[in-house]
Design an enzyme around this catalytic site. Structure first.
Site, PDB file in Angstrom:
ATOM      1  N   HIS A  86      42.393  32.275  39.667  1.00 25.71           N
ATOM      2  CA  HIS A  86      41.789  31.386  38.673  1.00 25.71           C
ATOM      3  C   HIS A  86      40.962  32.174  37.661  1.00 25.71           C
ATOM      4  CE1 HIS A  86      42.806  27.372  40.191  1.00 25.71           C
ATOM      5  NE2 HIS A  86      42.619  27.853  41.411  1.00 25.71           N
TER       6      HIS A  86
ATOM      7  N   GLU B 147      40.554  31.507  34.739  1.00 21.85           N
ATOM      8  CA  GLU B 147      39.911  30.564  33.817  1.00 21.85           C
ATOM      9  C   GLU B 147      38.586  30.025  34.344  1.00 21.85           C
ATOM     10  OE1 GLU B 147      41.903  27.779  36.668  1.00 21.85           O
ATOM     11  OE2 GLU B 147      42.304  29.768  35.847  1.00 21.85           O
TER      12      GLU B 147
ATOM     13  N   CYS C   1      47.678  29.214  40.111  1.00 25.18           N
ATOM     14  CA  CYS C   1      47.355  28.898  41.510  1.00 25.18           C
ATOM     15  C   CYS C   1      48.446  28.033  42.152  1.00 25.18           C
ATOM     16  CB  CYS C   1      45.974  28.265  41.606  1.00 25.18           C
ATOM     17  SG  CYS C   1      45.284  28.393  43.285  1.00 25.18           S
TER      18      CYS C   1
END
Length: 302
Positions: A235, A237, A142
């Site tokens: 993102h 994750e 990001c």
């Protein structure tokens, strides 16, 4: 992990054409194996949540990984406890003489600032320069991806008319790229950002390859030709409820924000979102650890 079998086997040439990872007998006999040393530069405000998300992914491979957390020396966190940072984090001054097999640079909620307005930007630049000689491969996420694109390749960011938040479909341009090995041709991933980068500038840069993009969210996975820098603008994750938490936080701050796209069932914030990107998240991190770190890092740093 690589496949090792007799090189004269007829299947070998087809596997090579498909860029399946194979290893000849000579190399397999000479391999030295040691734990990987991974540095995590955690810039997210909720340190412990991000730690859990990343460690969960790094721990899902056969490789032994030693983790070091890095914090800024020129920025004081307003959300993480001083005790937590002092107990578990190092600063650059303490690790700059060491070498690491991999580095993860997280996002940060500072994207609306010009890079040079960020209070730790000078330190950030020093660390990015240091990676050229002290880290095998860097995974930038990001804001970290935008910072890397700007510093290493001169590609800036621009502010979006409204926040890009939600779960979006992404296209894989080349399924033989090691980083996306095993990915579906189309996969979903979360985004949460107020800025973006130019797809045209990435495609025009001779040192970069656009591996994956979203028709709605734009460029997603960008890889340098030497595998040194990997930029992921979203993102993967994130947990299932992370975007919901961010949405409720922004509403509580009185911000005029839209419901995250394609996220809540029936676009109803009262319904529980589900994780539709977990398998590709694990693939991305395991592919990075294997192909870009483990297979490339020297057994002994000189």
């Amino acid at each position: 992990m690589p496949i090792n079998f007799p090189s004269a086997l007829p299947a070998a040439k087809f596997l090579q054409q498909e860029k399946i990872f194979i290893m000849d007998e000579e190399r397999s006999m000479s391999q030295n194996i040691r734990p990987l040393n991974i540095l995590i530069f955690n810039l997210m405000p909720e340190k412990e949540k991000t730690e859990l998300q990343l460690l969960r992914l790094l721990g899902n491979t056969p490789l032994q990984v030693n983790i070091t957390f890095l914090d800024t020396a020129t920025h004081v966190s307003k959300t993480a406890s001083k005790n937590h940072l002092e107990s578990f984090y190092d600063t650059f001054e303490h690790i700059k003489d060491k070498r690491y097999d991999g580095l993860i640079v997280t996002g940060a909620p500072i994207e609306l600032f010009d890079f040079h307005e960020v209070d730790f930007w000078v330190e950030m630049v020093e660390i990015m320069e240091w990676t050229k000689t002290h880290v095998t491969s860097v995974l930038n996420i990001c804001w970290g991806a935008q910072a890397a694109l700007y510093h290493h390749y001169g590609i800036g960011k621009y502010t979006l008319p409204e926040k890009c938040s939600g779960i979006f479909d992404h296209i894989v341009h080349d399924s033989t790229i090691n980083l996306t090995r095993g990915f579906n041709d189309v996969f979903t991933a979360p985004h949460s950002r107020n800025t973006s980068v130019s797809t045209e500038a990435i495609l025009a840069h001779p040192d970069l390859e656009l591996v994956s993009e979203s028709p709605e969210a734009g460029a997603f996975i960008i890889v340098s030709k030497d595998g040194k820098q990997i930029m992921v603008t979203g993102h993967l994750e994130y947990d299932a409820d992370t975007l919901a938490t961010e949405y409720q936080r922004d509403l509580a701050r009185g911000l005029d924000v839209q419901i995250p796209s394609h996220y809540f069932p029936n676009d109803n914030p009262n319904e529980q979102p589900i994780n539709r990107w977990r398998s590709h998240t694990h693939l991305l991190f395991s592919n990075w650890l294997n192909y870009y770190v483990y297979q490339e890092t020297p057994y002994e740093w000189q």
